[in-house]
Design a protein around this motif. Structure first.
Motif, PDB file in Angstrom:
ATOM      1  N   MET A  31      10.352  10.351   9.435  1.00 17.91           N
ATOM      2  CA  MET A  31      10.825  11.749   9.606  1.00 17.91           C
ATOM      3  C   MET A  31      11.858  11.809  10.720  1.00 17.91           C
ATOM      4  N   GLU A  32      12.900  11.035  10.512  1.00 16.78           N
ATOM      5  CA  GLU A  32      13.933  10.849  11.529  1.00 16.78           C
ATOM      6  C   GLU A  32      14.476  12.168  12.052  1.00 16.78           C
ATOM      7  N   SER A  33      14.679  13.115  11.153  1.00 13.26           N
ATOM      8  CA  SER A  33      15.339  14.376  11.541  1.00 13.26           C
ATOM      9  C   SER A  33      14.506  15.168  12.546  1.00 13.26           C
ATOM     10  N   GLN A  34      13.207  14.885  12.630  1.00 15.94           N
ATOM     11  CA  GLN A  34      12.370  15.622  13.578  1.00 15.94           C
ATOM     12  C   GLN A  34      12.443  15.049  14.997  1.00 15.94           C
ATOM     13  N   GLY A  35      13.151  13.955  15.158  1.00 16.11           N
ATOM     14  CA  GLY A  35      13.388  13.432  16.497  1.00 16.11           C
ATOM     15  C   GLY A  35      12.301  12.501  17.000  1.00 16.11           C
ATOM     16  N   PRO A  36      12.571  11.832  18.092  1.00 11.55           N
ATOM     17  CA  PRO A  36      11.681  10.774  18.577  1.00 11.55           C
ATOM     18  C   PRO A  36      10.372  11.277  19.187  1.00 11.55           C
ATOM     19  N   GLU A  37      10.404  12.425  19.871  1.00 11.14           N
ATOM     20  CA  GLU A  37       9.164  12.896  20.503  1.00 11.14           C
ATOM     21  C   GLU A  37       8.097  13.104  19.430  1.00 11.14           C
ATOM     22  N   GLY A  40      14.105   3.103   9.830  1.00 19.54           N
ATOM     23  CA  GLY A  40      14.791   4.358   9.563  1.00 19.54           C
ATOM     24  C   GLY A  40      14.007   5.291   8.658  1.00 19.54           C
ATOM     25  N   THR A  41      13.253   4.740   7.704  1.00 17.23           N
ATOM     26  CA  THR A  41      12.496   5.610   6.790  1.00 17.23           C
ATOM     27  C   THR A  41      10.992   5.536   7.030  1.00 17.23           C
ATOM     28  N   GLY A  42      10.492   4.358   7.410  1.00 12.90           N
ATOM     29  CA  GLY A  42       9.052   4.227   7.578  1.00 12.90           C
ATOM     30  C   GLY A  42       8.667   3.555   8.884  1.00 12.90           C
ATOM     31  N   ILE A  43       7.446   3.819   9.312  1.00 10.28           N
ATOM     32  CA  ILE A  43       6.884   3.167  10.501  1.00 10.28           C
ATOM     33  C   ILE A  43       5.610   2.453  10.061  1.00 10.28           C
ATOM     34  N   HIS A  98       0.838  -1.195   0.000  1.00 10.14           N
ATOM     35  CA  HIS A  98       0.000   0.000   0.000  1.00 10.14           C
ATOM     36  C   HIS A  98       0.871   1.242   0.000  1.00 10.14           C
ATOM     37  N   SER A  99       0.427   2.214  -0.725  1.00  6.76           N
ATOM     38  CA  SER A  99       1.310   3.355  -0.964  1.00  6.76           C
ATOM     39  C   SER A  99       1.218   4.417   0.125  1.00  6.76           C
ATOM     40  N   GLY A 100       0.208   4.434   0.921  1.00  2.00           N
ATOM     41  CA  GLY A 100       0.134   5.487   1.938  1.00  2.00           C
ATOM     42  C   GLY A 100      -0.817   5.098   3.049  1.00  2.00           C
ATOM     43  N   ILE A 124       3.538   5.206   7.878  1.00  2.00           N
ATOM     44  CA  ILE A 124       3.855   6.634   7.842  1.00  2.00           C
ATOM     45  C   ILE A 124       5.371   6.809   7.751  1.00  2.00           C
ATOM     46  N   ALA A 125       5.761   7.973   7.329  1.00  2.00           N
ATOM     47  CA  ALA A 125       7.199   8.272   7.251  1.00  2.00           C
ATOM     48  C   ALA A 125       7.761   8.463   8.658  1.00  2.00           C
TER      49      ALA A 125
END
Lengths: 351, 351
Positions: free
Chosen positions: B53-59, B30-33, B7-9, B50-51
């Motif tokens: 978004m590693e750079s936005q951090g864990p919180e 690393g890229t998707g959840i 599934h794409s999204g 969902i993505a």
């Protein structure tokens, strides 16, 4: 606990102040059978060793063991106070069916329904284990892994036996072949050593057992390496032993020291593989092929060599979280583990 | 069960007729959840990806996951009917402390107390697992090992992951490093390949992962071996892939076929070692690096090569009692295993 290992014949050790219930550990080998009566804390309250008399067959063996169990319980006044028995034997075996399959040390016992025979004679639950796994459970219960939830025991003797405990449970395997760590592959090169029992190439046992040490030493001597062992090369096959390699290493013989170090290296490779699969926290080395063990400089060099090889091959955090040590129970580990396992299974069943 | 893998999204699959309770499996990469809502039988009733978004951090990541869990439960009308959550992430990790340690794919999450964060947000028990172990539990629960008490999964992807189940229990390890079967040693020679992440030599991952396959192919091409892949050697680093080796093997390229066969050989060595330690009864191969898998002649040749190498190296009875197959759940194995494990732990706790 006094060590009954070296007692020369059947005898009964004075009962300590420990209270019943007790558990029998019966460890059957090719030449001798060890029987230990053990309390809930792992204290041995009676110990006897009898000859296996393999040629007389399994029925005779079971009869003699049963008679000794019964008479000992009568003598000690504890009839009815030994609710379970742990029974160990060499593999291959079929644990669910309670059979010995084809143990090379016990040819007349092949296919014998040993568990049923003991149940019929002694009328109580029998816990049945591979002897190497039993030794691991002994070390786990009251020996080198007493403080742990998981551990790995490698028993270095004529062969290399193994026993794996994960979160308190023995890895007995789906085909009763679990924990056969002597058969992991440490050398995949085309000219890797052959397994001493025939079969596969490059298995740990071919390098780190007493037989493997002798074969590797013989190879180097044949290749012309000089050593204080050189004089043994022309003698009878049994003149060169792992013990002699140890003695000469202690006297400073370079080739013998090299054998000690290379044996450690092979074990370090095997330990790395097993730790990466199991992460047991503790790896313990049992068996007589320990180059003197913890109380001797060569034995400590051997252990340190294993630790160093492992350190070079693993991750910092895994190295920091893994203890590698010598086992502490010696040849008692088997019957102690059997008694302990019988106790554990009885307690689990009564939950 | 329909496979939601492709599934794409984000979307919600229509609830089937299955009844609550349900369990969330949340598989963080690393890229998707991936988030899957799964019933007691392993049926997926909702799935979203969902993505990271590693750079936005864990919180931020935990917040978005939590919001999606809550909104999905409201939309489906099952608030209060999802009593436990399984959470998976890449190692290294500290399972008892509920921390990510230093997963290379998630640098901003290092040291993050992920389990506490989820408990605070979602107010229910969180079962925390290594992602590879989670996939193994999925295959064990409802996939290639569904019929078994024990199994071993090797996940062949960029690296080689592993998951070991013994008598229904995952081997998570004392240092949260259990089942790292990609790091067992299959080549102890001095020039053995280096681990793709740096570190040890001769580990299975350096030979049987997609990266290992590419590196070995590149080596042979550089050495001057002729192949329909030769033209890729001068190109960008990412032009040569394990997928292309598979495609050329299918087209009959001899070097590509050799790579397939040699990969099978290395896996056969690793499988022998792991079976001799664990005797799991079933060894299953998951991950995308499967040369086409069960539905393709090259994939079947690959599997047969592993089986053949194992046969030559093991004992007849162990060979007869061990099934080697391809995993069946694909990329869904992780979240399914997480949901299944959360269910198992909840049931065990309520006993």
């Amino acid at each position: 606990m006094g060590s009954p290992t070296d007692h020369s014949g059947p005898q009964i050790i004075q009962l300590t102040e420990s209270e019943p219930p007790y558990y029998w550990g019966v460890d059957i080998g090719g030449t001798g059978i060890k029987l230990g009566l053990v309390d809930h804390s792992g204290q041995t309250v009676a110990y006897e060793k009898i000859a296996t008399m393999e040629s007389q067959g399994p029925e005779s063996g079971v009869q003699r063991i049963g008679d000794l169990v019964t008479s000992t319980e009568e003598t000690l006044g504890i009839v009815g106070k030994v609710p379970a028995i742990g029974l160990g034997a060499p593999g291959p075996m079929d644990l669910p069916k309670g059979l010995l399959v084809e143990p090379p040390q016990l040819p007349s016992w092949w296919g014998f329904p040993i568990v049923k025979a003991f149940q019929d004679q002694l009328q109580r639950p029998i816990s049945f284990l591979n002897d190497a796994n039993a030794a691991a459970y002994g070390e786990f219960w009251i020996g080198a892994g007493e403080h742990c939830d998981s551990m790995l025991l490698l028993t270095l003797g004529t062969g290399v036996g193994g026993g794996i405990i994960v979160d308190g449970e023995l890895v007995n395997g789906v085909n009763s072949f679990g924990s056969e760590c002597g058969h992991i592959i440490v050398d995949s090169s085309p000219h890797a050593r052959l397994c001493i029992w025939g079969g596969g190439r490059g298995q740990l046992e071919a390098y780190a057992s007493a037989s493997g040490v002798v074969a590797r030493t013989r190879q180097l001597l044949t290749d012309g390496e000089q050593s204080s062992l050189s004089g043994l090369l022309g003698g009878a096959d049994d003149e060169l032993t792992a013990k002699k390699v140890y003695v000469e290493a202690e006297a400073g013989d370079a080739l013998s020291l090299r054998i000690v170090d290379e044996t450690a290296r092979w074990l370090g490779i095997g330990v790395t593989t097993l730790v990466h699969a199991l992460d047991p926290g503790v790896v313990s080395l049992g068996g007589a092929m320990n180059f003197g063990g913890a109380n001797c400089p060569i034995g400590r060099r051997f252990l340190n060599g294993i630790i160093e090889e492992f350190k070079q091959r693993t991750f910092e955090s895994v190295f920091a979280g893994t203890e590698i040590n010598f086992a502490t129970l010696g040849a008692d580990a088997g019957y102690l583990g059997l008694a302990g396992y019988a106790r554990k299974e009885l307690l689990a069943a009564s939950k």
